[in-house]
Design a protein around this motif. Structure first.
Motif, PDB file in Angstrom:
ATOM      1  N   ASP A  10      24.178 -46.140 112.347  1.00  0.00           N
ATOM      2  CA  ASP A  10      24.468 -47.773 112.784  1.00  0.00           C
ATOM      3  C   ASP A  10      23.789 -48.526 111.633  1.00  0.00           C
ATOM      4  OD1 ASP A  10      21.872 -47.733 113.633  1.00  0.00           O
ATOM      5  OD2 ASP A  10      22.335 -48.076 115.723  1.00  0.00           O
ATOM      6  N   HIS A  51      30.503 -43.746 112.433  1.00  0.00           N
ATOM      7  CA  HIS A  51      30.057 -45.054 112.955  1.00  0.00           C
ATOM      8  C   HIS A  51      31.289 -45.517 113.694  1.00  0.00           C
ATOM      9  CE1 HIS A  51      28.549 -48.970 113.032  1.00  0.00           C
ATOM     10  NE2 HIS A  51      29.695 -49.598 112.550  1.00  0.00           N
ATOM     11  N   MET A 111      35.379 -53.434 109.840  1.00  0.00           N
ATOM     12  CA  MET A 111      35.527 -52.289 109.101  1.00  0.00           C
ATOM     13  C   MET A 111      35.005 -52.155 107.973  1.00  0.00           C
ATOM     14  SD  MET A 111      39.701 -51.464 109.793  1.00  0.00           S
ATOM     15  CE  MET A 111      39.556 -49.727 109.154  1.00  0.00           C
ATOM     16  N   GLY A 166      31.383 -51.200 108.754  1.00  0.00           N
ATOM     17  CA  GLY A 166      31.181 -49.531 108.835  1.00  0.00           C
ATOM     18  C   GLY A 166      31.187 -49.018 107.778  1.00  0.00           C
ATOM     19  N   GLN A 167      32.415 -49.304 106.977  1.00  0.00           N
ATOM     20  CA  GLN A 167      32.610 -48.459 105.459  1.00  0.00           C
ATOM     21  C   GLN A 167      31.266 -48.564 104.911  1.00  0.00           C
ATOM     22  OE1 GLN A 167      35.973 -50.399 104.050  1.00  0.00           O
ATOM     23  NE2 GLN A 167      37.402 -49.016 105.078  1.00  0.00           N
ATOM     24  N   ILE A 177      28.456 -46.378 106.189  1.00  0.00           N
ATOM     25  CA  ILE A 177      29.086 -44.982 106.191  1.00  0.00           C
ATOM     26  C   ILE A 177      28.638 -44.468 104.538  1.00  0.00           C
ATOM     27  CG2 ILE A 177      30.884 -43.494 106.071  1.00  0.00           C
ATOM     28  CD1 ILE A 177      30.309 -43.740 108.891  1.00  0.00           C
ATOM     29  N   GLN A 200      33.717 -40.433 109.733  1.00  0.00           N
ATOM     30  CA  GLN A 200      34.517 -41.057 110.618  1.00  0.00           C
ATOM     31  C   GLN A 200      34.166 -42.528 110.805  1.00  0.00           C
ATOM     32  OE1 GLN A 200      36.225 -39.126 113.848  1.00  0.00           O
ATOM     33  NE2 GLN A 200      35.885 -37.124 113.106  1.00  0.00           N
ATOM     34  N   LEU A 201      35.214 -43.373 110.897  1.00  0.00           N
ATOM     35  CA  LEU A 201      35.024 -44.730 111.243  1.00  0.00           C
ATOM     36  C   LEU A 201      35.749 -45.086 112.375  1.00  0.00           C
ATOM     37  CD1 LEU A 201      33.701 -47.617 110.661  1.00  0.00           C
ATOM     38  CD2 LEU A 201      35.451 -47.951 108.844  1.00  0.00           C
ATOM     39  N   GLU A 227      37.216 -47.487 115.949  1.00  0.00           N
ATOM     40  CA  GLU A 227      36.773 -48.794 116.749  1.00  0.00           C
ATOM     41  C   GLU A 227      36.646 -48.329 118.147  1.00  0.00           C
ATOM     42  OE1 GLU A 227      39.415 -52.950 118.216  1.00  0.00           O
ATOM     43  OE2 GLU A 227      40.348 -51.267 116.807  1.00  0.00           O
TER      44      GLU A 227
END
Length: 138
Positions: A10, A37, A59, A62-63, A66, A82-83, A85
């Motif tokens: 996170d 995430h 997104m 999150g990317q 990651i 893995q991302l 929602e």
């Protein structure tokens, strides 16, 4: 003993320490890491003008998290990402069980401290409900 390790990411300092611990374990056991995430649902905004913008922003964030985690791991271990929602605790538990992970590694407290205080922390939920061992890094 450990072949597949799921690491919850996170972007918090404890998450970064959890990545280091997971890498150490992966090297010892020649295990594969999965950096995961999960970001909160935006589906409640479906149909509004803000939906696409908010989804894209979450997104991208999150990317970025990651990729920073992947960079931190470097070539020290084999890594998947893995991302997702959805609520983080439920996403971590679902992936861990569906993909048969041997260990979950995560930080003790992420960025959502107020939510954690009010609703119970993600790490506490994972510890109570996971089908496999959970290592919480402080």
């Amino acid at each position: 003993m450990f072949h597949k390790i799921l690491v919850a990411v996170d972007g918090s300092p404890t998450s970064s320490r959890a990545i280091d611990v997971a890498v150490d374990i992966a090297k010892r056991y020649n295990a594969k890491l999965c950096l995961l995430h999960a970001f909160p649902h935006v589906s409640d905004l479906l149909g509004t003008p803000e939906y696409e913008r908010l989804l894209e922003t979450r997104m991208l964030i999150g990317q970025s998290l990651i990729e920073a985690a992947r960079t931190q791991v470097g070539d020290q271990a084999d890594v998947d990402v893995q991302l997702l929602e959805g609520p983080p605790a439920q996403a971590i538990l679902r992936v861990a069980e569906e993909e048969n992970f041997d260990l979950i590694v995560m930080g003790s407290r992420g960025h959502s401290t107020l939510v954690g205080l009010l609703l119970g922390s993600v790490s506490n939920t994972i510890v109570q409900r996971a089908h496999c061992p959970v290592l919480v890094v402080h």
